[in-house]
Design an enzyme around this catalytic site. Structure first.
Site, PDB file in Angstrom:
ATOM      1  N   TYR A  71     -21.913  19.677 129.963  1.00  0.00           N
ATOM      2  CA  TYR A  71     -21.061  20.774 129.485  1.00  0.00           C
ATOM      3  C   TYR A  71     -21.378  22.084 130.198  1.00  0.00           C
ATOM      4  O   TYR A  71     -22.452  22.271 130.767  1.00  0.00           O
ATOM      5  CB  TYR A  71     -21.251  20.977 127.975  1.00  0.00           C
ATOM      6  CG  TYR A  71     -22.622  21.508 127.626  1.00  0.00           C
ATOM      7  CD1 TYR A  71     -22.851  22.880 127.524  1.00  0.00           C
ATOM      8  CD2 TYR A  71     -23.698  20.648 127.439  1.00  0.00           C
ATOM      9  CE1 TYR A  71     -24.121  23.365 127.254  1.00  0.00           C
ATOM     10  CE2 TYR A  71     -24.955  21.127 127.162  1.00  0.00           C
ATOM     11  CZ  TYR A  71     -25.156  22.490 127.070  1.00  0.00           C
ATOM     12  OH  TYR A  71     -26.410  22.973 126.815  1.00  0.00           O
ATOM     13  N   PHE A  85     -22.762  31.223 129.567  1.00  0.00           N
ATOM     14  CA  PHE A  85     -23.958  31.483 128.770  1.00  0.00           C
ATOM     15  C   PHE A  85     -24.814  30.240 128.618  1.00  0.00           C
ATOM     16  O   PHE A  85     -25.963  30.326 128.204  1.00  0.00           O
ATOM     17  CB  PHE A  85     -23.613  32.069 127.390  1.00  0.00           C
ATOM     18  CG  PHE A  85     -22.920  31.117 126.463  1.00  0.00           C
ATOM     19  CD1 PHE A  85     -23.638  30.283 125.625  1.00  0.00           C
ATOM     20  CD2 PHE A  85     -21.536  31.036 126.451  1.00  0.00           C
ATOM     21  CE1 PHE A  85     -22.998  29.402 124.784  1.00  0.00           C
ATOM     22  CE2 PHE A  85     -20.889  30.165 125.607  1.00  0.00           C
ATOM     23  CZ  PHE A  85     -21.617  29.341 124.773  1.00  0.00           C
ATOM     24  N   ASP A  86     -24.273  29.054 128.957  1.00  0.00           N
ATOM     25  CA  ASP A  86     -25.067  27.833 128.840  1.00  0.00           C
ATOM     26  C   ASP A  86     -24.403  26.716 129.643  1.00  0.00           C
ATOM     27  O   ASP A  86     -23.177  26.632 129.678  1.00  0.00           O
ATOM     28  CB  ASP A  86     -25.176  27.407 127.376  1.00  0.00           C
ATOM     29  CG  ASP A  86     -26.263  26.364 127.140  1.00  0.00           C
ATOM     30  OD1 ASP A  86     -27.081  26.115 128.057  1.00  0.00           O
ATOM     31  OD2 ASP A  86     -26.307  25.800 126.039  1.00  0.00           O
ATOM     32  N   ILE A 105     -22.581  22.988 117.009  1.00  0.00           N
ATOM     33  CA  ILE A 105     -21.651  23.864 116.299  1.00  0.00           C
ATOM     34  C   ILE A 105     -20.432  23.079 115.811  1.00  0.00           C
ATOM     35  O   ILE A 105     -20.040  22.081 116.407  1.00  0.00           O
ATOM     36  CB  ILE A 105     -21.219  25.069 117.168  1.00  0.00           C
ATOM     37  CG1 ILE A 105     -20.570  24.619 118.478  1.00  0.00           C
ATOM     38  CG2 ILE A 105     -22.380  26.015 117.410  1.00  0.00           C
ATOM     39  CD1 ILE A 105     -19.994  25.740 119.312  1.00  0.00           C
ATOM     40  N   TYR A 131     -20.900  30.489 116.537  1.00  0.00           N
ATOM     41  CA  TYR A 131     -22.113  31.141 116.053  1.00  0.00           C
ATOM     42  C   TYR A 131     -21.823  32.314 115.121  1.00  0.00           C
ATOM     43  O   TYR A 131     -22.747  32.985 114.672  1.00  0.00           O
ATOM     44  CB  TYR A 131     -22.973  31.587 117.236  1.00  0.00           C
ATOM     45  CG  TYR A 131     -23.432  30.419 118.080  1.00  0.00           C
ATOM     46  CD1 TYR A 131     -24.374  29.518 117.600  1.00  0.00           C
ATOM     47  CD2 TYR A 131     -22.885  30.199 119.339  1.00  0.00           C
ATOM     48  CE1 TYR A 131     -24.786  28.435 118.355  1.00  0.00           C
ATOM     49  CE2 TYR A 131     -23.293  29.116 120.100  1.00  0.00           C
ATOM     50  CZ  TYR A 131     -24.229  28.243 119.613  1.00  0.00           C
ATOM     51  OH  TYR A 131     -24.621  27.168 120.362  1.00  0.00           O
ATOM     52  N   PHE A 148     -15.770  25.886 126.131  1.00  0.00           N
ATOM     53  CA  PHE A 148     -16.646  24.842 126.663  1.00  0.00           C
ATOM     54  C   PHE A 148     -15.816  23.838 127.437  1.00  0.00           C
ATOM     55  O   PHE A 148     -14.725  23.456 127.001  1.00  0.00           O
ATOM     56  CB  PHE A 148     -17.358  24.074 125.542  1.00  0.00           C
ATOM     57  CG  PHE A 148     -18.493  24.803 124.912  1.00  0.00           C
ATOM     58  CD1 PHE A 148     -19.765  24.766 125.473  1.00  0.00           C
ATOM     59  CD2 PHE A 148     -18.305  25.534 123.752  1.00  0.00           C
ATOM     60  CE1 PHE A 148     -20.821  25.438 124.875  1.00  0.00           C
ATOM     61  CE2 PHE A 148     -19.347  26.207 123.154  1.00  0.00           C
ATOM     62  CZ  PHE A 148     -20.608  26.164 123.716  1.00  0.00           C
TER      63      PHE A 148
END
Length: 189
Positions: A71, A85-86, A105, A131, A148
């Site tokens: 991802y 961010f990830d 999540i 979040y 995502f």
């Protein structure tokens, strides 16, 4: 999005259209932009927006199934993809998760249902499904909408399947799961 770089859609007059792209990447990029446009045209995003980029093969995943996922996550900024961010895309380790276990999540739990092995999907997730007001310190600001791109690399179905000897084989019959991955890189949980 269809195989062989086709996309089909209908317009406001309910006329069907097909587009053929020069490459799979062009078809995928177009699909991402369609999903972003859907998000930007909705007055308030209250649930997860999903757009399949590649359909994959086999049975769609359900709650209880175990997955290995690649991802990338972006902040949704200025009506489009903002800063990453990830991501685990260029890393050796895939994310392991069991759908419905509450370890990821809520937007992932919902947005990944029905995906197939080899499938890729874009998820646009509102803050309440991600979040929320707390965010993630240093990475995700409070009340952030997230995007995502997820790809299902491996699937282990929770349903029982019949072995070649006719005996029922189930992942639930295995001993207590070990926190250490098994030798094939896929833990029993």
């Amino acid at each position: 999005v269809r195989p062989n770089n086709y996309s089909t859609f209908y317009d406001d007059h309910r006329q069907n259209w097909s587009i053929m792209f020069e490459s799979e990447k062009a078809a995928v990029d177009f699909s991402k932009q369609v999903c972003i446009a859907k998000c930007n045209s909705s007055p308030a995003l209250e649930s997860v927006l999903c757009q399949d980029l590649l359909l994959g093969e086999g049975q769609g995943v359900e709650g209880g199934d175990s997955l290995e996922v690649a991802y990338t996550g972006w902040l949704f900024q200025n009506n489009g993809l903002g800063q990453v961010f990830d991501s685990n895309v260029n890393k050796d380790k895939l994310l392991r998760l069991k759908l419905g276990s509450g370890k990821v999540i809520k937007g992932w739990e919902e947005g990944m249902l029905g995906m197939k092995k080899g499938g890729k999907r874009l998820l646009i997730i509102p803050p309440a499904w991600a979040y929320g007001a707390q965010g993630v310190a240093g990475r995700v600001p409070p009340d952030s909408t997230l995007v995502f791109e997820v790809e299902v690399r491996r699937v282990k179905l929770a349903k029982e399947c019949s072995g070649s000897d006719g005996l029922s084989v189930s992942s639930r019959d295995s001993p207590a799961p070990s926190p250490v991955p098994s030798s094939d890189g896929f833990s029993s949980d």
